[in-house]
Design a protein around this motif. Structure first.
Motif, PDB file in Angstrom:
ATOM      1  N   GLY A   8      36.515  33.602  27.529  1.00 26.95           N
ATOM      2  CA  GLY A   8      37.355  33.740  28.711  1.00 26.95           C
ATOM      3  C   GLY A   8      38.371  32.621  28.861  1.00 26.95           C
ATOM      4  O   GLY A   8      38.026  31.439  28.820  1.00 26.95           O
ATOM      5  N   GLU A  48      23.619  34.839  33.248  1.00 30.27           N
ATOM      6  CA  GLU A  48      24.225  34.481  31.969  1.00 30.27           C
ATOM      7  C   GLU A  48      23.189  34.097  30.919  1.00 30.27           C
ATOM      8  O   GLU A  48      23.474  34.154  29.725  1.00 30.27           O
ATOM      9  CB  GLU A  48      25.230  33.335  32.161  1.00 30.27           C
ATOM     10  CG  GLU A  48      26.488  33.795  32.887  1.00 30.27           C
ATOM     11  CD  GLU A  48      27.551  32.718  33.015  1.00 30.27           C
ATOM     12  OE1 GLU A  48      28.722  33.092  33.204  1.00 30.27           O
ATOM     13  OE2 GLU A  48      27.215  31.513  32.939  1.00 30.27           O
ATOM     14  N   SER A 107      30.150  32.222  24.035  1.00 26.97           N
ATOM     15  CA  SER A 107      30.565  32.597  25.383  1.00 26.97           C
ATOM     16  C   SER A 107      29.394  32.640  26.353  1.00 26.97           C
ATOM     17  O   SER A 107      28.330  33.185  26.040  1.00 26.97           O
ATOM     18  CB  SER A 107      31.231  33.982  25.345  1.00 26.97           C
ATOM     19  OG  SER A 107      31.581  34.417  26.642  1.00 26.97           O
ATOM     20  N   THR A 109      28.253  34.637  29.058  1.00 31.58           N
ATOM     21  CA  THR A 109      28.597  35.990  29.483  1.00 31.58           C
ATOM     22  C   THR A 109      27.349  36.687  29.984  1.00 31.58           C
ATOM     23  O   THR A 109      26.352  36.036  30.285  1.00 31.58           O
ATOM     24  CB  THR A 109      29.297  36.739  28.329  1.00 31.58           C
ATOM     25  OG1 THR A 109      29.761  37.997  28.796  1.00 31.58           O
ATOM     26  CG2 THR A 109      28.393  36.923  27.130  1.00 31.58           C
ATOM     27  N   ASN A 110      27.384  37.990  30.104  1.00 31.49           N
ATOM     28  CA  ASN A 110      26.265  38.737  30.679  1.00 31.49           C
ATOM     29  C   ASN A 110      26.280  40.149  30.122  1.00 31.49           C
ATOM     30  O   ASN A 110      27.269  40.592  29.535  1.00 31.49           O
ATOM     31  CB  ASN A 110      26.368  38.738  32.208  1.00 31.49           C
ATOM     32  CG  ASN A 110      27.700  39.284  32.668  1.00 31.49           C
ATOM     33  OD1 ASN A 110      27.910  40.489  32.720  1.00 31.49           O
ATOM     34  ND2 ASN A 110      28.640  38.382  32.976  1.00 31.49           N
ATOM     35  N   HIS A 113      29.250  42.578  31.127  1.00 30.05           N
ATOM     36  CA  HIS A 113      30.528  42.325  30.460  1.00 30.05           C
ATOM     37  C   HIS A 113      30.466  42.690  28.980  1.00 30.05           C
ATOM     38  O   HIS A 113      31.461  43.124  28.403  1.00 30.05           O
ATOM     39  CB  HIS A 113      30.951  40.869  30.641  1.00 30.05           C
ATOM     40  CG  HIS A 113      31.545  40.588  31.974  1.00 30.05           C
ATOM     41  ND1 HIS A 113      31.680  39.316  32.487  1.00 30.05           N
ATOM     42  CD2 HIS A 113      32.057  41.429  32.924  1.00 30.05           C
ATOM     43  CE1 HIS A 113      32.239  39.395  33.694  1.00 30.05           C
ATOM     44  NE2 HIS A 113      32.472  40.662  33.971  1.00 30.05           N
ATOM     45  N   CYS A 114      29.298  42.529  28.389  1.00 32.72           N
ATOM     46  CA  CYS A 114      29.170  42.845  26.962  1.00 32.72           C
ATOM     47  C   CYS A 114      29.149  44.346  26.704  1.00 32.72           C
ATOM     48  O   CYS A 114      29.272  44.778  25.563  1.00 32.72           O
ATOM     49  CB  CYS A 114      27.932  42.181  26.377  1.00 32.72           C
ATOM     50  SG  CYS A 114      28.181  40.414  26.195  1.00 32.72           S
ATOM     51  N   TRP A 117      33.825  44.395  27.074  1.00 37.73           N
ATOM     52  CA  TRP A 117      34.905  43.770  26.298  1.00 37.73           C
ATOM     53  C   TRP A 117      34.856  44.056  24.790  1.00 37.73           C
ATOM     54  O   TRP A 117      35.918  44.156  24.171  1.00 37.73           O
ATOM     55  CB  TRP A 117      35.014  42.269  26.589  1.00 37.73           C
ATOM     56  CG  TRP A 117      33.890  41.402  26.107  1.00 37.73           C
ATOM     57  CD1 TRP A 117      32.849  40.913  26.835  1.00 37.73           C
ATOM     58  CD2 TRP A 117      33.696  40.890  24.782  1.00 37.73           C
ATOM     59  NE1 TRP A 117      32.014  40.163  26.055  1.00 37.73           N
ATOM     60  CE2 TRP A 117      32.518  40.124  24.786  1.00 37.73           C
ATOM     61  CE3 TRP A 117      34.415  41.018  23.578  1.00 37.73           C
ATOM     62  CZ2 TRP A 117      32.020  39.489  23.655  1.00 37.73           C
ATOM     63  CZ3 TRP A 117      33.915  40.383  22.441  1.00 37.73           C
ATOM     64  CH2 TRP A 117      32.740  39.623  22.487  1.00 37.73           C
ATOM     65  N   LEU A 133      26.279  34.763  22.220  1.00 40.91           N
ATOM     66  CA  LEU A 133      26.371  35.125  23.630  1.00 40.91           C
ATOM     67  C   LEU A 133      25.198  34.528  24.411  1.00 40.91           C
ATOM     68  O   LEU A 133      24.038  34.640  23.997  1.00 40.91           O
ATOM     69  CB  LEU A 133      26.374  36.650  23.774  1.00 40.91           C
ATOM     70  CG  LEU A 133      27.485  37.372  22.991  1.00 40.91           C
ATOM     71  CD1 LEU A 133      27.286  38.879  23.046  1.00 40.91           C
ATOM     72  CD2 LEU A 133      28.860  36.982  23.506  1.00 40.91           C
ATOM     73  N   ARG A 140      22.813  28.592  28.221  1.00 40.09           N
ATOM     74  CA  ARG A 140      24.247  28.685  28.514  1.00 40.09           C
ATOM     75  C   ARG A 140      24.894  27.310  28.400  1.00 40.09           C
ATOM     76  O   ARG A 140      24.225  26.282  28.520  1.00 40.09           O
ATOM     77  CB  ARG A 140      24.473  29.300  29.916  1.00 40.09           C
ATOM     78  CG  ARG A 140      23.963  28.422  31.051  1.00 40.09           C
ATOM     79  CD  ARG A 140      24.051  29.118  32.407  1.00 40.09           C
ATOM     80  NE  ARG A 140      25.425  29.369  32.814  1.00 40.09           N
ATOM     81  CZ  ARG A 140      26.219  28.450  33.353  1.00 40.09           C
ATOM     82  NH1 ARG A 140      25.811  27.211  33.532  1.00 40.09           N
ATOM     83  NH2 ARG A 140      27.448  28.756  33.721  1.00 40.09           N
TER      84      ARG A 140
END
Length: 198
Positions: A8, A48, A107, A109-110, A113-114, A117, A133, A140
């Motif tokens: 991001g 995350e 990243s 992320t979560n 979102h995976c 994107w 991820l 994280r």
């Protein structure tokens, strides 16, 4: 060298105000009020790391924001964060790989979102040797152990590694391990940094 790219605002532009804007419309809550109430609390970090489900996260964030949204409405807003890919960064990642450098993405992320994107921006996966991820790793950034795991799996030492991230805390976490860091404050930083190296 190992080049580690955040996702991001490094490879893909994101804008959280777009998320709040959709939720404001759907939940009929003024945007200014949502902006005032919003903060990244522990549920964000748990999500995350993959410690709580998407549904649980949606419920907790909805409660924090005073929003009564269905999970589908929550998701519609959550995916609005993505603005578009930075093609010049994708091009540079490909150039690095063509030179024989190792290029990975790391990243925070979560799961939600995976689900979005990788299909929306397939060129990101095509430009990276591997994608790490947070929710799959159970840790994280800026936790030291996440950087260490990437180094261990990739077989590089900190001094053989360059890390690009837009978040100052993540940059500092990597710097403490001895990783070479580049703080990405705008879209010109990576092209400028790599101009003399490619």
């Amino acid at each position: 060298m190992l080049y580690i790219f955040d996702l991001g605002n490094v490879i893909v532009d994101i804008d959280f105000n777009r998320v709040l804007g959709v939720w404001s419309d759907l939940g009929r809550v003024p945007l200014a009020l949502l902006q005032k109430r919003f903060s990244m609390e522990e549920s964000f970090h748990q999500h995350e790391r993959g410690e709580i489900s998407d549904e649980q996260f949606a419920a907790e964030l909805g409660q924090q924001l005073g929003l009564a949204l269905s999970f589908e409405q929550f998701t519609a807003g959550w995916q609005a964060i993505f603005v578009g890919v930075r093609p010049e960064v994708i091009s540079l990642m490909n150039q690095l790989r063509q030179r024989g450098e190792r290029v990975v993405v790391l990243s925070n992320t979560n799961q939600l979102h995976c689900g979005f994107w990788p299909t929306e921006y397939p060129e990101v996966q095509q430009a990276a040797d591997k994608i790490y991820l947070s929710q799959e790793m159970g840790m994280r950034k800026p936790e030291a152990r996440i950087y260490q795991q990437v180094l261990d799996e990739e077989g590089f030492t900190p001094d053989q590694t360059i890390f690009f991230d837009d978040n100052a805390d993540n940059i500092e976490g990597a710097r403490k391990l001895g990783i070479n860091v580049v703080h990405v404050t705008d879209a010109s930083v990576i092209p400028d940094y790599l101009a003399s190296r490619l």
